[in-house]
Design a protein around this motif. Structure first.
Motif, PDB file in Angstrom:
ATOM      1  N   VAL A  66       9.798  -8.051  -5.306  1.00  0.00           N
ATOM      2  CA  VAL A  66       8.547  -7.569  -4.715  1.00  0.00           C
ATOM      3  C   VAL A  66       8.862  -7.089  -3.306  1.00  0.00           C
ATOM      4  O   VAL A  66       9.374  -7.863  -2.479  1.00  0.00           O
ATOM      5  CB  VAL A  66       7.469  -8.678  -4.680  1.00  0.00           C
ATOM      6  CG1 VAL A  66       6.184  -8.154  -4.060  1.00  0.00           C
ATOM      7  CG2 VAL A  66       7.221  -9.218  -6.077  1.00  0.00           C
ATOM      8  N   ILE A  78       1.493 -10.704  -7.511  1.00  0.00           N
ATOM      9  CA  ILE A  78       1.065  -9.320  -7.291  1.00  0.00           C
ATOM     10  C   ILE A  78      -0.350  -9.172  -7.827  1.00  0.00           C
ATOM     11  O   ILE A  78      -0.673  -9.672  -8.914  1.00  0.00           O
ATOM     12  CB  ILE A  78       2.013  -8.332  -7.995  1.00  0.00           C
ATOM     13  CG1 ILE A  78       3.437  -8.476  -7.449  1.00  0.00           C
ATOM     14  CG2 ILE A  78       1.521  -6.900  -7.816  1.00  0.00           C
ATOM     15  CD1 ILE A  78       4.453  -7.614  -8.177  1.00  0.00           C
ATOM     16  N   ALA A  96       0.640  -7.710  -2.526  1.00  0.00           N
ATOM     17  CA  ALA A  96       1.408  -8.937  -2.719  1.00  0.00           C
ATOM     18  C   ALA A  96       0.601 -10.104  -2.164  1.00  0.00           C
ATOM     19  O   ALA A  96       0.035 -10.014  -1.061  1.00  0.00           O
ATOM     20  CB  ALA A  96       2.757  -8.843  -2.020  1.00  0.00           C
ATOM     21  N   LEU A 128       1.900  -3.584  -0.986  1.00  0.00           N
ATOM     22  CA  LEU A 128       3.218  -3.414  -1.594  1.00  0.00           C
ATOM     23  C   LEU A 128       3.864  -2.099  -1.165  1.00  0.00           C
ATOM     24  O   LEU A 128       3.169  -1.158  -0.754  1.00  0.00           O
ATOM     25  CB  LEU A 128       3.102  -3.462  -3.117  1.00  0.00           C
ATOM     26  CG  LEU A 128       2.708  -4.805  -3.732  1.00  0.00           C
ATOM     27  CD1 LEU A 128       2.497  -4.646  -5.225  1.00  0.00           C
ATOM     28  CD2 LEU A 128       3.761  -5.863  -3.450  1.00  0.00           C
TER      29      LEU A 128
END
Length: 812
Positions: free
Chosen positions: A538, A576, A581, A660
């Protein structure tokens, strides 16, 4: 506008006024003359003249002299010389009396009991002077007939004294009082009617054959006393003047209570004594009543002012008996303390004080003092009061109680606590800054050592025929160095003050490195830690170390929250959610009261230590109130948010959301690598680091040239062709910043690209100033692949910018 008549009328007008008034009243007085046409038992002119001289000043004596001279010439038909002597005597006597009254500070208003007495004594003295000079003149010039000198003086003196005591008050008070108060005009008319009735009654009731003083004369006293009690000095003066004039006319007509005394020189003594006694008595009574009224009004005004101050004071004013109990409390107690007056009266203040403040409550040993005490409000909260007290003593010096003033200083105390917290926070920040600088230097040294270890391990692992046991041990060393590198990087990230621009980071790695930092604390607190990470990487573009510091703060707070729990648990989840995130930190600790949950992100707000409230928080722990505030600031800087879901007694969940980012593109993969053989200048003060870099570069097909410091590197550039410079940033002598400054000062030359090699390039290193001029960065410790990838990216990027021809030349 001034109230002084002299200023309004002028001196000459004042003289004219006193002269005319004296002349008119002298004509009235001579209507009762007994000795020739000069001596009268009732002389109102003397009283009027004395009043004006007393009020306006003895400087008007010329007007009095002129008025007296004219009156004697016109009314008494005496000679000029006799009239001059009489005028001199009247002027001298009355002027002397007026000057003496002013010298004795006797008020013309006669609103003090001593005023009528001084008027009687001084007026009698002045009249004695006038009578002596006037009687000598009358007797000497044969105007008294057979009456002897002492008889003439006696009649003159008693007449003037009667006029003074009955008439002076009227003109003195009337002028000073201005317009009369007509609020009781009906009562005044009734009083006037009563006086008229008494006058007619004395005429009708007193028999013509009565001898001696008739008892009906005393009927004048009730109306006069009525005037003294109800109408003050002015009303009394008017009533006395009217009564005296009425009695004089009635007696001169051979009627009334004094008709038996109309003949003879001394026969008028009862009339004079009665009117003087009545006037003096009523004036004293009126003055006493006026002084009482004035004192009562002053007392009422003083009480009103004190009541106004007490009722509107922002402080609490209270009186206490000898035992300390409340006997009176100002109305402000309701607004400030929240208690009603009836709740406090008779109560002991000690029952409302904090137990730690009881020994500082005044016990009567000190006469005055001040203390800061905590006072309990009806809702149980505590109010800081700044108190000041003073003992109240009796006439014998015995302590009767005390008077206390209390001021609310809760806000000042709160401000002082916030200031102290801010000072502690500033000191903490300064210590952290020092720690950050120290950590940067330590990390640089560690990375240098790790670079040597990592480089030699990699070289050893590449040797053919390496025993399996040795390979396993070298792999363990490399893993340990990798783990240590992660800890050092996290420490560097947390120590930065200037986080600079964002960089794309893998959030799972941020979580693991931060947990490595907090692992020791978590183990010591015996906390069970659960971590859930996603299966795939991520990425997010974040400022250096921002998310790691947020997570570390939340972990430490969670460890505090589960303190003294039988089963302390903390859970960290990275996930997520729709392009964001989410990092959640959950504990099963004490939780947070919903009443204060909205304030937990405020600076210096804490529920630990001295900041813990009654019945809540964790007073056995220490907190600065800065941790969550810093978390919110960092979350805002990341373009994200932080929220708290808490329940008192059940635990808290903090959720951090950040946007993100796409995964970073490997430049080595995106740009085709060309077979370029470059001359690379390696600049580093550590020989082992130079050797490792040179071996990695030589293994990749490049030519490595060494320089131990910046000045030597500059000299190489002056006489040799160099394609790339690998520059250690922190060096003695000419360091990386000095090297870059030299390049900046000579823009006419085409300098090779520079790759910075450093174990610390964070805040305080100075590298941010040269970000645009630097072609790449290589962090220590480094692997062979990292060195080759960094060099190839920089050289290939430069070849693409220069074009195909340049690329072919470089490969030759």
């Amino acid at each position: 506008m001034t109230d002084d008549p002299i200023a309004r009328l002028g001196r000459w007008r004042g003289m004219l006024a006193i002269g005319l008034l004296y002349g008119v009243l002298a004509g009235i007085g001579l209507l009762f003359a007994l000795v020739g046409s000069n001596v009268s038992p009732y002389w109102p002119a003397a009283g009027a003249a004395l009043a004006l001289l007393w009020r306006w000043g003895p400087g008007l004596w010329p007007g009095l002299f002129a008025g007296s001279l004219a009156a004697n010439l016109v009314w008494s038909h005496g000679g000029l010389l006799v009239s001059l002597l009489i005028a001199c005597g009247s002027t001298l006597g009355l002027t002397t009396a007026a000057a003496l009254l002013r010298r004795l500070h006797c008020r013309p208003e006669l609103d003090e009991p001593s005023g009528p007495l001084l008027l009687l004594l001084v007026g009698a003295g002045g009249s004695a002077i006038s009578a002596l000079i006037g009687s000598l003149a009358v007797v000497e010039f044969g105007m008294s007939g057979p009456i002897e000198l002492h008889e003439v003086w006696w009649t003159w003196w008693t007449g003037d004294t009667t006029g003074v005591i009955s008439t002076t008050a009227l003109f003195a008070i009337a002028w000073r009082s201005g317009r009369p108060d007509l609020a009781r005009w009906r009562e005044a008319l009734l009083l006037l009617l009563c006086l008229v009735v008494v006058c007619f009654a004395t005429i009708l009731i007193t028999p013509a054959s009565a001898q001696g003083l008739s008892p009906w004369a005393f009927l004048f006293f009730p109306p006069l006393l009525w005037a003294a009690v109800r109408f003050g000095p002015l009303g009394t003066a008017i009533a006395i003047a009217m009564t005296t004039a009425a009695i004089a006319f009635i007696t001169a007509s051979g009627l009334g209570a004094f008709a038996d005394f109309t003949d003879g020189n001394r026969a008028h003594l009862p009339f004079q004594a009665f009117t003087a006694a009545a006037a003096f008595t009523c004036l004293v009574l009126a003055a006493y009543a006026a002084s009482q009224t004035r004192d009562s009004a002053a007392l009422a005004e003083s009480e009103r002012r004190y009541r106004l101050v007490a009722d509107n004071a922002r402080d609490v004013v209270s009186l206490h008996d000898a035992t300390g109990r409340f006997t009176w409390v100002s109305p402000s107690v309701v607004q400030i303390l929240g208690w009603r007056n009836e709740d406090l009266l008779g109560a002991d203040p000690r029952s409302f004080l904090h137990t730690d403040d009881l020994d500082r409550f005044p016990d009567g040993q000190r006469s005055t003092g001040s203390e800061e005490l905590r006072f309990r409000r009806p809702d149980g909260s505590w109010l800081w009061l700044e108190t000041a007290w003073q003992n109240v003593l009796g006439s014998d010096g015995a302590r009767l109680g005390m008077q206390m003033t209390a001021r609310d200083i809760s806000r000042r105390k709160a401000d002082a606590e916030q200031l102290a917290a801010a000072q502690r926070g500033a000191a903490f920040a300064e210590r952290m800054a020092s720690i950050g600088t120290l950590a940067g230097g330590v990390a640089h040294e560690f990375n240098n050592l790790n670079a040597v270890i990592m480089g030699n391990v990699e070289l050893a692992l590449r040797k053919p025929g390496l025993p399996e046991d040795a390979r396993r041990r070298l792999e363990q060393i490399r893993e340990a160095v990798d783990r240590e590198q992660g800890v050092v990087e996290a420490l560097l990230a947390f120590s930065r003050h200037d986080r600079g621009t964002g960089e794309i980071v893998e959030l799972g790695r941020v979580v693991t490195t931060t947990l490595a930092l907090a692992r020791r604390t978590i183990r010591q607190r015996r906390v069970t830690l659960q971590v859930e990470l996603p299966d795939r990487p991520v990425y997010a573009a974040l400022p250096h170390g921002a998310l790691g510091q947020i997570l570390l703060n939340l972990l430490l707070n969670a460890c505090d929250a589960v303190d003294r729990r039988d089963d302390p648990r903390v859970r960290v989840i990275l996930g997520i959610d729709s392009g964001w995130a989410e990092l959640r930190v959950t504990d099963n600790g004490v939780g947070i009261d919903p009443a204060i949950s909205a304030r937990i992100f405020e600076p210096f707000f804490s529920t630990k230590g001295e900041h813990a409230g009654l019945g809540g928080g964790q007073p056995w722990l220490h907190g600065t109130g800065l941790g969550l505030s810093v978390c919110r600031t960092l979350a805002d800087q990341m373009g994200g948010s932080i929220t708290a879901n808490c329940t008192a007694g059940e635990g808290t969940t903090f959720t951090v959301r950040v946007p993100l980012s796409e995964s970073p593109v490997n430049a080595a993969e995106s740009v085709p690598l060309a077979a370029i053989c470059a001359r690379v200048l390696v600049v580093d003060d550590e020989p082992e680091i130079r050797r490792l870099l040179c071996e990695h570069l030589t293994g990749a097909g490049h030519i490595a040239v060494e320089a131990s410091e910046g000045a030597q590197a500059i000299a190489y550039l002056d006489h040799e062709d160099i394609d790339l410079v690998m520059l250690n940033w922190s060096m003695p002598g000419v360091d990386g910043e000095g090297f870059m400054r030299h390049l900046e000062l000579h823009p006419e030359r085409r300098w090779p690209p520079v790759v910075v090699v450093s174990g610390w390039a964070g805040g305080g290193s100075g590298i941010d100033r040269w970000r645009r001029e630097i072609a790449g960065e290589l962090r220590k410790p480094f692997s062979r692949d990292q060195v080759r990838g960094t060099v190839d990216r920089v050289l290939c990027g430069r070849a693409l910018e220069a074009g195909p021809a340049s690329s072919q030349t470089g490969s030759g």
